[in-house]
Design a protein around this motif. Structure first.
Motif, PDB file in Angstrom:
ATOM      1  N   ASP A 104       0.884  -1.158   0.000  1.00 19.93           N
ATOM      2  CA  ASP A 104       0.000   0.000   0.000  1.00 19.93           C
ATOM      3  C   ASP A 104       0.927   1.215   0.000  1.00 19.93           C
ATOM      4  O   ASP A 104       1.584   1.498   1.000  1.00 19.93           O
ATOM      5  CB  ASP A 104      -0.893  -0.022   1.238  1.00 19.93           C
ATOM      6  CG  ASP A 104      -1.849   1.153   1.291  1.00 19.93           C
ATOM      7  OD1 ASP A 104      -2.068   1.809   0.249  1.00 19.93           O
ATOM      8  OD2 ASP A 104      -2.379   1.422   2.385  1.00 19.93           O
ATOM      9  N   HIS A 106       2.047   5.054   0.045  1.00 20.27           N
ATOM     10  CA  HIS A 106       1.588   6.313   0.646  1.00 20.27           C
ATOM     11  C   HIS A 106       2.077   7.448  -0.270  1.00 20.27           C
ATOM     12  O   HIS A 106       3.157   8.014  -0.062  1.00 20.27           O
ATOM     13  CB  HIS A 106       2.166   6.429   2.056  1.00 20.27           C
ATOM     14  CG  HIS A 106       1.565   7.514   2.870  1.00 20.27           C
ATOM     15  ND1 HIS A 106       1.971   8.819   2.791  1.00 20.27           N
ATOM     16  CD2 HIS A 106       0.573   7.481   3.793  1.00 20.27           C
ATOM     17  CE1 HIS A 106       1.271   9.550   3.627  1.00 20.27           C
ATOM     18  NE2 HIS A 106       0.414   8.762   4.249  1.00 20.27           N
ATOM     19  N   CYS A 113       5.423   3.266   2.483  1.00 20.80           N
ATOM     20  CA  CYS A 113       4.562   2.170   2.034  1.00 20.80           C
ATOM     21  C   CYS A 113       4.370   1.202   3.192  1.00 20.80           C
ATOM     22  O   CYS A 113       5.106   1.245   4.177  1.00 20.80           O
ATOM     23  CB  CYS A 113       5.129   1.450   0.810  1.00 20.80           C
ATOM     24  SG  CYS A 113       6.555   0.428   1.146  1.00 20.80           S
ATOM     25  N   THR A 159       0.838  -5.150   3.056  1.00 19.01           N
ATOM     26  CA  THR A 159      -0.472  -5.567   3.550  1.00 19.01           C
ATOM     27  C   THR A 159      -0.676  -7.075   3.489  1.00 19.01           C
ATOM     28  O   THR A 159      -1.447  -7.618   4.273  1.00 19.01           O
ATOM     29  CB  THR A 159      -1.604  -4.880   2.761  1.00 19.01           C
ATOM     30  OG1 THR A 159      -1.454  -5.177   1.373  1.00 19.01           O
ATOM     31  CG2 THR A 159      -1.573  -3.371   2.981  1.00 19.01           C
TER      32      THR A 159
END
Length: 176
Positions: free
Chosen positions: A19, A21, A92, A95
């Motif tokens: 994920d 950022h 990041c 996940t």
């Protein structure tokens, strides 16, 4: 975004779902930081113990922390008056880690378990369910919160044990 990395303990590869950022990447670019790592800046781990965006009295820091924030590159933190404010955040977050194997071995379980401190985990078993020696082996994966995906010969996946993308990697019931 997904990246492939060597799996722990020499067990082939693992796919990591990231994920990103974007706002942190842009903030770093605007500040002229580039890549910020714990080793490259020699104390990023010091900063990450401070709350993000909140001023902390410099007097409350250890000698090591005080020394670091006084010399930290611009853009990581700001020392203003008697306070320091951390600006840097993780660019990041991992996940989900996926390890692929042809059978539910202890080695596959151990390889997926290595990612437990960071993210949810799952194992994709490429051997058809009818060819598994002992489907009960899947119970160990469930006990450790590792999702199991059974991949059919045509490539379609079928969830046997689902894992939620939460940090605690709790299992949830799968729809057939």
């Amino acid at each position: 975004m997904t990246v492939t990395v060597p799996a722990p303990d020499g067990f082939g590869k693992a796919d990591l779902q990231l994920d990103i950022h974007d706002a942190e990447h842009e903030r770093r670019r605007a500040a002229g930081l580039g890549v910020a790592t714990g080793h490259g800046f020699g104390g990023l781990d010091v900063l990450m113990t401070l709350p993000h965006g909140l001023p902390v009295p410099v007097a409350d820091l250890t000698d090591h922390q005080r020394a670091y924030v006084q010399r930290a590159p611009a853009g990581l933190c700001t020392v203003a008056g008697q306070n320091v404010t951390r600006h840097v955040t993780r660019p990041c977050r991992v996940t989900l880690a996926t390890v692929r194997t042809n059978s539910p071995t202890r080695m596959a379980l151990d390889a997926a378990s290595q990612f437990a401190p960071f993210c949810a985990r799952q194992v994709v078993i490429t051997r058809p369910l009818s060819r598994l020696a002992s489907p009960e082996q899947l119970l160990d994966f469930g006990f450790y919160g590792i999702g199991v995906i059974l991949q059919h010969p045509d490539g379609d996946p079928h969830s046997a044990l689902c894992v939620t993308p939460r940090k605690d990697s709790s299992l949830v019931a799968c729809e057939p």
